[in-house]
Motif scaffolding. Structure first.
Motif, PDB file in Angstrom:
ATOM      1  N   ASP B 135       0.914  -1.481   0.021  1.00  0.00           N
ATOM      2  CA  ASP B 135      -0.074  -0.312   0.086  1.00  0.00           C
ATOM      3  C   ASP B 135       0.871   1.350   0.262  1.00  0.00           C
ATOM      4  OD1 ASP B 135      -1.769   1.961   0.578  1.00  0.00           O
ATOM      5  OD2 ASP B 135      -2.886   1.054   2.193  1.00  0.00           O
ATOM      6  N   SER B 177      -1.207  -5.525   2.001  1.00  0.00           N
ATOM      7  CA  SER B 177      -1.927  -4.237   2.525  1.00  0.00           C
ATOM      8  C   SER B 177      -2.642  -4.417   3.848  1.00  0.00           C
ATOM      9  CB  SER B 177      -3.166  -4.179   1.612  1.00  0.00           C
ATOM     10  OG  SER B 177      -3.733  -3.090   1.920  1.00  0.00           O
ATOM     11  N   ASN B 181      -9.269  -0.516   2.855  1.00  0.00           N
ATOM     12  CA  ASN B 181      -9.540  -0.093   1.521  1.00  0.00           C
ATOM     13  C   ASN B 181      -8.258  -0.604   0.539  1.00  0.00           C
ATOM     14  OD1 ASN B 181     -11.975   1.399   1.831  1.00  0.00           O
ATOM     15  ND2 ASN B 181     -10.709   2.532   3.058  1.00  0.00           N
ATOM     16  N   ASP B 182      -8.428  -1.668  -0.249  1.00  0.00           N
ATOM     17  CA  ASP B 182      -7.490  -2.309  -1.106  1.00  0.00           C
ATOM     18  C   ASP B 182      -6.820  -1.381  -2.077  1.00  0.00           C
ATOM     19  OD1 ASP B 182      -5.689  -3.751  -2.622  1.00  0.00           O
ATOM     20  OD2 ASP B 182      -7.329  -5.331  -3.133  1.00  0.00           O
ATOM     21  N   ARG B 183      -5.593  -1.091  -1.762  1.00  0.00           N
ATOM     22  CA  ARG B 183      -4.766  -0.141  -2.744  1.00  0.00           C
ATOM     23  C   ARG B 183      -3.869  -0.840  -3.389  1.00  0.00           C
ATOM     24  NH1 ARG B 183      -6.340   3.961   1.450  1.00  0.00           N
ATOM     25  NH2 ARG B 183      -4.835   3.144   2.750  1.00  0.00           N
ATOM     26  N   ALA B 185      -4.635  -3.648  -5.359  1.00  0.00           N
ATOM     27  CA  ALA B 185      -4.861  -4.775  -6.196  1.00  0.00           C
ATOM     28  C   ALA B 185      -4.673  -6.114  -5.839  1.00  0.00           C
ATOM     29  CB  ALA B 185      -4.521  -4.683  -7.615  1.00  0.00           C
ATOM     30  N   GLY B 413      -6.680  10.365  -9.476  1.00  0.00           N
ATOM     31  CA  GLY B 413      -7.574   9.723  -9.593  1.00  0.00           C
ATOM     32  C   GLY B 413      -8.686  10.242 -10.701  1.00  0.00           C
ATOM     33  N   ARG B 496     -12.215  -2.592 -12.465  1.00  0.00           N
ATOM     34  CA  ARG B 496     -11.739  -1.953 -11.177  1.00  0.00           C
ATOM     35  C   ARG B 496     -10.910  -2.691 -10.419  1.00  0.00           C
ATOM     36  NH1 ARG B 496     -17.463  -1.115  -8.884  1.00  0.00           N
ATOM     37  NH2 ARG B 496     -18.077  -1.333 -10.775  1.00  0.00           N
ATOM     38  N   GLU B 498      -9.914  -1.747  -7.364  1.00  0.00           N
ATOM     39  CA  GLU B 498     -10.165  -1.394  -5.801  1.00  0.00           C
ATOM     40  C   GLU B 498     -11.273  -2.717  -5.184  1.00  0.00           C
ATOM     41  OE1 GLU B 498      -9.885   0.737  -8.784  1.00  0.00           O
ATOM     42  OE2 GLU B 498     -11.786   1.563  -8.004  1.00  0.00           O
ATOM     43  N   ASN B 499     -11.632  -2.305  -4.041  1.00  0.00           N
ATOM     44  CA  ASN B 499     -12.861  -3.294  -3.273  1.00  0.00           C
ATOM     45  C   ASN B 499     -13.579  -3.506  -4.603  1.00  0.00           C
ATOM     46  OD1 ASN B 499     -11.049  -3.018  -1.048  1.00  0.00           O
ATOM     47  ND2 ASN B 499     -12.662  -1.840   0.094  1.00  0.00           N
ATOM     48  N   ALA B 501     -13.279  -5.712  -6.727  1.00  0.00           N
ATOM     49  CA  ALA B 501     -12.259  -6.011  -8.198  1.00  0.00           C
ATOM     50  C   ALA B 501     -13.160  -6.439  -9.111  1.00  0.00           C
ATOM     51  CB  ALA B 501     -10.993  -6.949  -7.762  1.00  0.00           C
TER      52      ALA B 501
END
Ligand code: HEM
Ligand code: SF4
Lengths: 148, 557, 105
Positions: B135, B177, B181-183, B185, B413, B496, B498-499, B501
């Motif tokens: 992360d 991570s 909030n999965d940053r 992947a 972003g 995506r 992120e969360n 996926a």
């Protein structure tokens, strides 16, 4: 065939080397050849009479032999000799040794120069993970060196 | 020099190890030159040390473990760019840096220079365990549960020249991570690890396996929900042992762990891993609290002190300067300390090359990191740079400093924050150029007010199916294809990382290069015209489905 | 490995590789040397290319090059590769016109 010893154990010469499939028929066999796709667990019934397991590397990028060697040492507690043959590079000497391989059949080309193998065995002073060899910690953290 | 904030501090034992690795590589180069090693033998060996042969020259990929550098290291990267390359470097989605114009002859000297600042190129390529990513807000984000860097470092060490796992069927990527909030992947990696606090204070780990992009994009599946810290290394050894023994070696496109997991199913994989664990001497593989503590003690912790009015000062400055305010809105993230803030520096100037930085910019970033963020720099998986601990009342000064070197783009972003692989301008495997289309899109949406109006929207571009630009994971993805010698782009939407996926859906037939930018502009217009208040691009897409977007993309005027 | 060569009218083949020491793109010239500039490349017919290609591959180690192969070009001066990929190899990355090979010293 020129052998190179990766450690203390003296390499043995065997006249009879059989495949995994032949092992059951040949009571006299003391040495077996494993292909990289063979499962070492199948050697279980024969371990007591085996002196030597030869692991054949079809190409040096095929790393299954490293796992086979570790399984032989760690899971099956095989205490005889393990040898690597086929397409292997001196650059792999320490990896082979740390996975439990005792000797190699030296390649016939420039990669078979024993001085290269010797050098590679001494290349790294420490390692960052445990192997099958007797080891002690070096400094704090994960680092280990071999107990000689 | 004092212990750096944010990454592991080497000691003489680690430095000796690096020197040995360089000597080894130098010997390999020598044997290649004298013909003892064939190119087929040398290639995997040089790749394991990050050296590729691309279209125009060698490329050296330098490891930035878990994406963190100190200013001394960053300065060294700038010097290498100046002395051995063409004055720039390229930051990658795997948090590394690549130099595109390297000479094989110079490589040992470059590695020696890197080693002066405890850096290397070990395992940045090849069929081994690659540089571990983490992360980019580790240790700084307010939403973090566990700082993943200590364990990322443990994984880096454990995987370095691993005797058993250096000749795997294919490359192997691990990300970790410690935030809900999965940053990172996590579910697009061979192994993705999410850390959270356990009952006894030590972290526990949720482990996903078999994710990946490339030609067969697959979302990783949960292998274990709660692995205890002491069993982390044993568990990873077992996962890799199953893969090394059983992963396919007859076809490189089917050799990743994801294919094995799909072939036998995650339950069978779990059983196989458990069977390994049952036979292993767990004591031997135990990650002891002492070892963890020893590694943790090599990380310095930043002393976060801020004046009581830091927050108020920043608020006032934002009111006074709308341009600054816009940058703060897009390019910062909440810090765990109320007097501090996380700043992301965009390497995506409108019309520029995503992820590239000149040696002058690199040197300036190092200075700014010293002045504003404890000398610590992070590289993000979206090819940007993070300064993790900036005092709120000094943020505007940082922004002014960034402006002087063209690094104050306010687009994190947003649609201008494009991820692109090197593509056919450099890469020997490419079908199409990724960078020019990224530049055109960047120029088309250059207006930062427009970008802010469009809101969260990520474009990812890959020059071929290997998916280094993560096009499957882009809200809008572009994949370069070759149609009889011409460059075409296939569009996907809805991916995506992120969360939640998801893999993007292909909209339709690939478009010629010169129609692609217009098609994307129409997609964006379609969204702007039909969104309801507060909706992001993904929200509108989810509500309406693909059809309106497909129509917009293929509508010919 | 060997793909059938289909040359359109006006096209020829050239041999190309990368230099071992610095990785730079090089083209095979009629005098047997390898050159950074495609302008020097020998223009070959399909059958001649085949023999020369296998010879150049055998000699690659001695000549200090890797990955020898042939590629089609328009037989103009200087020869212009047919595919985007080879155009970029000949001229340098399109995103850095200042690195164009033909204008390099
Ligand atoms: C230019 C030289 C490069 C080459 C030759 C190259 C080669 C490849 C190949 C062959 C794959 C597919 C592997 C597979 O699916 O088994 C791949 C995937 C990937 N590459 Fe690269 N790459 C390059 C540059 C980059 C760059 C610059 C980045 C970062 C921006 C990158 C990041 C990745 C990632 C994240 C993947 C996807 C991993 C996955 O499938 O899970 N690569 N690359
Ligand atoms: S996606 Fe393809 S073109 Fe892009 S860097 Fe990866 S291999 Fe090269």
């Amino acid at each position: 065939m020129k052998l190179f010893e990766l450690g203390e154990r003296t390499a043995q010469v065997h006249d009879v080397l059989v495949t995994l499939a032949e092992l059951a028929e040949r009571d006299d066999a003391r040495a077996v050849l494993l292909e990289s796709a063979d499962d070492p667990a199948l050697l279980k019934p024969y371990l007591n009479r085996l002196d030597l397991v030869v692991l054949r590397f079809p190409g040096f990028r095929d790393g299954r032999g490293f796992t086979q060697a570790r399984e032989l040492r760690e899971y099956l507690r095989f205490s005889g000799e393990i040898r690597a043959e086929g397409h292997i590079l001196p650059d792999q000497a320490a990896f082979l040794r740390r996975c439990g391989v005792d000797s190699v059949v030296l390649p016939k080309d420039g990669n078979g120069d024993p001085a290269l193998w010797e050098k590679q065995l001494r290349q790294f002073p420490v390692a960052y993970q445990r192997s099958v060899l007797p080891e002690r910690s070096v400094g704090p953290g994960l680092r280990v060196e071999e107990v000689s | 020099m004092s212990i750096p904030v944010g990454h592991y501090q080497y000691d003489p034992i680690d430095r000796d190890f690096l020197q040995a690795r360089i000597a080894e590589f130098e010997g390999q180069v020598q044997r290649r030159l004298d013909g003892t090693l064939s190119e087929d033998e040398f290639k995997p060996l040089r790749l394991m040390n990050g050296l590729y042969l691309q279209l125009h020259a060698y490329m050296l990929r330098v490891a930035i473990p878990y994406g963190i550098l100190d200013s001394r290291q960053l300065r060294k990267l700038g010097e290498i760019a100046r002395r051995y390359d063409r004055d720039y470097g390229h930051f990658t989605t795997r948090q590394n840096i690549q130099f595109n114009w390297i000479r094989l002859e110079d490589t040992p000297a470059i590695l020696r220079e890197l080693a002066e600042v405890d850096m290397h190129a070990i395992q940045t390529s090849g069929n081994c365990i690659r540089n571990v990513t983490a992360d980019e807000y580790a240790g700084a984000a307010a939403d973090e549960l566990v700082d993943p860097r200590v364990h990322a470092e443990i994984l880096r060490q454990w995987s370095t020249l691993h005797p058993e796992f250096t000749f795997l069927p294919r490359k192997f990527k691990i990300a970790i991570s410690g935030s809900p909030n999965d940053r990172v992947a996590a579910r697009f990696h061979d192994i993705g690890i999410l850390a959270r606090p356990g009952a006894d204070g030590a972290p526990v780990f949720r482990i996903f396996v078999g994710g990946g992009l490339g030609r067969t994009p697959i979302i990783g599946e949960e292998l274990f929900d709660s692995v205890r810290e002491e069993h982390l290394l044993a568990t990873l050894e077992a996962i890799l042992r199953v893969y090394n023994a059983r992963g396919r070696r007859d076809n490189i496109y089917k050799a990743r762990i994801k294919i094995l997991v799909q072939a036998i199913g995650v339950e069978a994989y779990r059983e196989a891993v458990e069977a390994e664990l049952a036979q292993m001497d767990l004591e031997r593989y135990r990650l002891t609290p002492e070892a963890v503590a020893a590694i943790r003690s090599r990380f310095a912790v930043p002393q976060l002190e801020a004046p009581a009015d830091a927050d108020a000062v920043l608020a006032q400055q934002r009111r006074d300067d709308p341009l600054f305010d816009r940058w703060v809105r897009s390019n910062t993230h909440v810090h765990r300390d109320p007097g501090h803030i996380i700043a992301t520096v965009s390497l995506k100037p409108a019309g520029g090359i995503p992820g590239d930085a000149t040696s002058a910019q690199i040197a300036r970033l190092a200075d700014l990191a010293d002045a504003y963020s404890f000398g610590e720099i992070r590289i993000t998986h979206l090819q940007n740079v993070v300064l993790g601990h900036v005092r709120k009342d000094r943020l505007r000064d940082l922004w002014l400093g960034l402006s002087e070197v063209g690094l104050a783009e306010a687009n994190i972003g947003l649609i201008g924050d494009i991820v692109a692989c090197p593509g056919l301008d450099y890469c020997a495997l490419a079908n199409a150029r990724s960078i020019p289309i990224a530049q055109k899109l960047g120029a088309r949406f250059a207006d930062t007010a427009l970008q802010a109006e469009i809101g969260a929207l990520r474009i990812n571009i890959s020059g071929c199916i290997n998916a280094c630009g993560h096009h499957h994971a882009g809200h809008i993805g572009l994949l370069g294809v070759d149609k009889r010698g011409e460059e075409f782009f296939q569009l996907t939407v809805g991916g995506r990382a992120e969360n939640g996926a998801a893999i993007g859906t292909i909209l339709g037939a690939a478009l010629p290069e010169d129609e692609t930018v217009d098609a994307i502009a129409r997609l964006v217009d379609c969204y702007l015209g039909r969104r309801e208040s507060g909706e992001t691009f993904l929200d509108t897409l989810t509500r309406l489905g693909h059809e309106p977007f497909r129509e917009a993309a293929y509508e010919t005027v | 490995m060997k793909r059938p060569v289909r040359l359109e009218p006006g096209q020829k083949l050239v041999l190309t590789a990368n230099r071992l020491l610095d990785g730079r793109t090089v083209w095979w010239c009629a005098d047997g040397t390898w050159n950074l500039h495609i302008g020097c490349a020998a223009l070959l017919d399909a059958d001649e290319a085949e023999a020369l290609l296998s010879r150049a591959s055998e000699q690659a180690q001695r000549d200090g090059v890797v990955g020898v192969y042939d590629t089609a070009v328009q037989a103009v001066v200087p020869p212009e590769p047919v595919t985007v990929r080879e155009k970029i190899r000949a001229h340098g990355p399109t995103v850095h016109p200042e690195f164009a090979v033909e204008t390099e010293q």
